[in-house]
Motif scaffolding. Sequence first.
Motif, PDB file in Angstrom:
ATOM      1  N   LEU A 141      -5.447 -15.269 -11.440  1.00  0.00           N
ATOM      2  CA  LEU A 141      -5.405 -14.635 -10.126  1.00  0.00           C
ATOM      3  C   LEU A 141      -6.255 -13.362 -10.122  1.00  0.00           C
ATOM      4  N   LYS A 142      -6.153 -12.597 -11.185  1.00  0.00           N
ATOM      5  CA  LYS A 142      -6.925 -11.354 -11.289  1.00  0.00           C
ATOM      6  C   LYS A 142      -8.433 -11.647 -11.325  1.00  0.00           C
ATOM      7  N   GLU A 143      -8.805 -12.680 -12.071  1.00  0.00           N
ATOM      8  CA  GLU A 143     -10.227 -13.000 -12.237  1.00  0.00           C
ATOM      9  C   GLU A 143     -10.884 -13.413 -10.916  1.00  0.00           C
ATOM     10  N   LYS A 144     -10.101 -14.016 -10.041  1.00  0.00           N
ATOM     11  CA  LYS A 144     -10.644 -14.430  -8.743  1.00  0.00           C
ATOM     12  C   LYS A 144     -10.961 -13.240  -7.843  1.00  0.00           C
ATOM     13  N   LYS A 145     -10.250 -12.133  -8.074  1.00  0.00           N
ATOM     14  CA  LYS A 145     -10.468 -10.885  -7.330  1.00  0.00           C
ATOM     15  C   LYS A 145     -10.305 -11.054  -5.821  1.00  0.00           C
ATOM     16  N   ASP A 146      -9.468 -12.009  -5.431  1.00  0.00           N
ATOM     17  CA  ASP A 146      -9.222 -12.223  -4.003  1.00  0.00           C
ATOM     18  C   ASP A 146      -8.146 -11.279  -3.457  1.00  0.00           C
ATOM     19  N   PHE A 147      -7.319 -10.744  -4.361  1.00  0.00           N
ATOM     20  CA  PHE A 147      -6.169  -9.945  -3.937  1.00  0.00           C
ATOM     21  C   PHE A 147      -6.032  -8.699  -4.808  1.00  0.00           C
ATOM     22  N   SER A 148      -5.458  -7.666  -4.197  1.00  0.00           N
ATOM     23  CA  SER A 148      -4.986  -6.520  -4.969  1.00  0.00           C
ATOM     24  C   SER A 148      -3.605  -6.904  -5.511  1.00  0.00           C
ATOM     25  N   LEU A 149      -3.386  -6.704  -6.804  1.00  0.00           N
ATOM     26  CA  LEU A 149      -2.137  -7.117  -7.453  1.00  0.00           C
ATOM     27  C   LEU A 149      -1.338  -5.888  -7.864  1.00  0.00           C
ATOM     28  N   ILE A 150      -0.076  -5.856  -7.447  1.00  0.00           N
ATOM     29  CA  ILE A 150       0.776  -4.685  -7.694  1.00  0.00           C
ATOM     30  C   ILE A 150       2.125  -5.156  -8.252  1.00  0.00           C
ATOM     31  N   LEU A 151       2.613  -4.447  -9.255  1.00  0.00           N
ATOM     32  CA  LEU A 151       3.958  -4.714  -9.766  1.00  0.00           C
ATOM     33  C   LEU A 151       4.894  -3.609  -9.296  1.00  0.00           C
ATOM     34  N   LEU A 152       6.064  -4.006  -8.794  1.00  0.00           N
ATOM     35  CA  LEU A 152       7.056  -3.048  -8.302  1.00  0.00           C
ATOM     36  C   LEU A 152       8.431  -3.493  -8.793  1.00  0.00           C
ATOM     37  N   SER A 153       8.957  -2.776  -9.782  1.00  0.00           N
ATOM     38  CA  SER A 153      10.162  -3.240 -10.468  1.00  0.00           C
ATOM     39  C   SER A 153      11.233  -2.159 -10.562  1.00  0.00           C
TER      40      SER A 153
ATOM     41  N   PHE B 297       6.024   4.252  -0.397  1.00  0.00           N
ATOM     42  CA  PHE B 297       5.258   4.850  -1.487  1.00  0.00           C
ATOM     43  C   PHE B 297       4.086   3.947  -1.890  1.00  0.00           C
ATOM     44  N   VAL B 298       4.359   2.664  -2.096  1.00  0.00           N
ATOM     45  CA  VAL B 298       3.314   1.721  -2.524  1.00  0.00           C
ATOM     46  C   VAL B 298       2.277   1.538  -1.420  1.00  0.00           C
ATOM     47  N   LEU B 299       2.738   1.389  -0.190  1.00  0.00           N
ATOM     48  CA  LEU B 299       1.811   1.207   0.933  1.00  0.00           C
ATOM     49  C   LEU B 299       0.870   2.407   1.062  1.00  0.00           C
ATOM     50  N   ASN B 300       1.426   3.609   0.941  1.00  0.00           N
ATOM     51  CA  ASN B 300       0.620   4.822   1.071  1.00  0.00           C
ATOM     52  C   ASN B 300      -0.316   5.013  -0.117  1.00  0.00           C
ATOM     53  N   GLU B 301       0.191   4.687  -1.297  1.00  0.00           N
ATOM     54  CA  GLU B 301      -0.592   4.883  -2.526  1.00  0.00           C
ATOM     55  C   GLU B 301      -1.858   4.035  -2.517  1.00  0.00           C
ATOM     56  N   HIS B 302      -1.773   2.858  -1.902  1.00  0.00           N
ATOM     57  CA  HIS B 302      -2.908   1.927  -1.920  1.00  0.00           C
ATOM     58  C   HIS B 302      -3.519   1.699  -0.533  1.00  0.00           C
ATOM     59  N   ASN B 303      -3.079   2.494   0.451  1.00  0.00           N
ATOM     60  CA  ASN B 303      -3.593   2.362   1.824  1.00  0.00           C
ATOM     61  C   ASN B 303      -3.488   0.923   2.328  1.00  0.00           C
ATOM     62  N   LEU B 304      -2.296   0.357   2.185  1.00  0.00           N
ATOM     63  CA  LEU B 304      -2.079  -1.045   2.543  1.00  0.00           C
ATOM     64  C   LEU B 304      -1.534  -1.181   3.956  1.00  0.00           C
TER      65      LEU B 304
ATOM     66  N   PRO C 157       1.014  -3.413   6.058  1.00  0.00           N
ATOM     67  CA  PRO C 157       2.141  -4.292   5.717  1.00  0.00           C
ATOM     68  C   PRO C 157       1.898  -5.771   5.972  1.00  0.00           C
ATOM     69  N   LYS C 158       1.318  -6.122   7.123  1.00  0.00           N
ATOM     70  CA  LYS C 158       1.147  -7.528   7.463  1.00  0.00           C
ATOM     71  C   LYS C 158       0.104  -8.226   6.585  1.00  0.00           C
ATOM     72  N   GLU C 159      -0.629  -7.445   5.777  1.00  0.00           N
ATOM     73  CA  GLU C 159      -1.611  -8.012   4.852  1.00  0.00           C
ATOM     74  C   GLU C 159      -1.066  -8.088   3.425  1.00  0.00           C
ATOM     75  N   CYS C 160       0.259  -7.815   3.289  1.00  0.00           N
ATOM     76  CA  CYS C 160       0.898  -7.814   1.969  1.00  0.00           C
ATOM     77  C   CYS C 160       1.941  -8.928   1.864  1.00  0.00           C
ATOM     78  N   LEU C 161       2.028  -9.513   0.686  1.00  0.00           N
ATOM     79  CA  LEU C 161       3.111 -10.435   0.355  1.00  0.00           C
ATOM     80  C   LEU C 161       3.921  -9.813  -0.762  1.00  0.00           C
ATOM     81  N   PHE C 162       5.228  -9.697  -0.565  1.00  0.00           N
ATOM     82  CA  PHE C 162       6.134  -9.138  -1.557  1.00  0.00           C
ATOM     83  C   PHE C 162       7.014 -10.259  -2.107  1.00  0.00           C
ATOM     84  N   ILE C 163       7.038 -10.404  -3.438  1.00  0.00           N
ATOM     85  CA  ILE C 163       7.794 -11.476  -4.096  1.00  0.00           C
ATOM     86  C   ILE C 163       8.892 -10.856  -4.943  1.00  0.00           C
ATOM     87  N   ASP C 164      10.142 -11.245  -4.667  1.00  0.00           N
ATOM     88  CA  ASP C 164      11.288 -10.673  -5.381  1.00  0.00           C
ATOM     89  C   ASP C 164      12.422 -11.690  -5.363  1.00  0.00           C
TER      90      ASP C 164
END
Length: 205
Positions: free
Chosen positions: A95-107, A152-159, A161-168
């Motif tokens: 997924l990282k190699e394709k560079k189609d998405f910004s990847l973030i971990l939030l735990s 915090f995450v949205l502001n940190e990366h200037n995201l 919301p509707k362009e983000c997918l959160f998986i939990d």
Amino acid sequence: MSKIKSIIFDFGDVFINLDKDGAMTNALQLFQMEYFEDDILLTNIAYETGQITTIEFIDFYNNKFKNLDEKKIVEAWNYILRDFPEYRLKFLKDLKEKKDFSLILLSNTNELHIESVKNNVPFYEEFKACFNGFYLSHEIKKRKPNKDIFEFVLNEHNLIPKECLFIDDTYENTKSASQMGLHVWNIDERTEDVIHLFDIKKDLF
């Protein structure tokens, strides 16, 4: 064109497998309790949000359960952590190699857990390097499902919301993110696997 530009992943039961029920049963047996008392729950949250140190966390349990030494306390705390299948790392690296998405971990995690992961997962640093942002609750002093952690995450990366997918794997967390406008996948770790993301959530991609 994909609607999603950023994917925000949880860690436990998304990449690393957990044994939540087993850990709870094990701890209750060890503590000889039927349920966790409020002071235990509050202490655990304080530790997870970096409000107390590992030493203070262990001291709390030492004082409450004087028959237990530090080794038994740490073993009980880390009991929840299980295996990290390497095929999930491959999925992430691809997924990282394709560079189609910004990847973030939030735990939601803590120092003892992450130190155990570092010691037992040989590819931890390789895993961490896949992300554009890597946020652990005890380091940023915020935790899910509180909305300030998503802000915090949205502001940190200037995201947007509707362009983000959160998986939990926790419903309360995905519900909170959804209320803020993020797309979500409340993954069921018993029947679903993150590597099937693009099949299960194909409507977003």
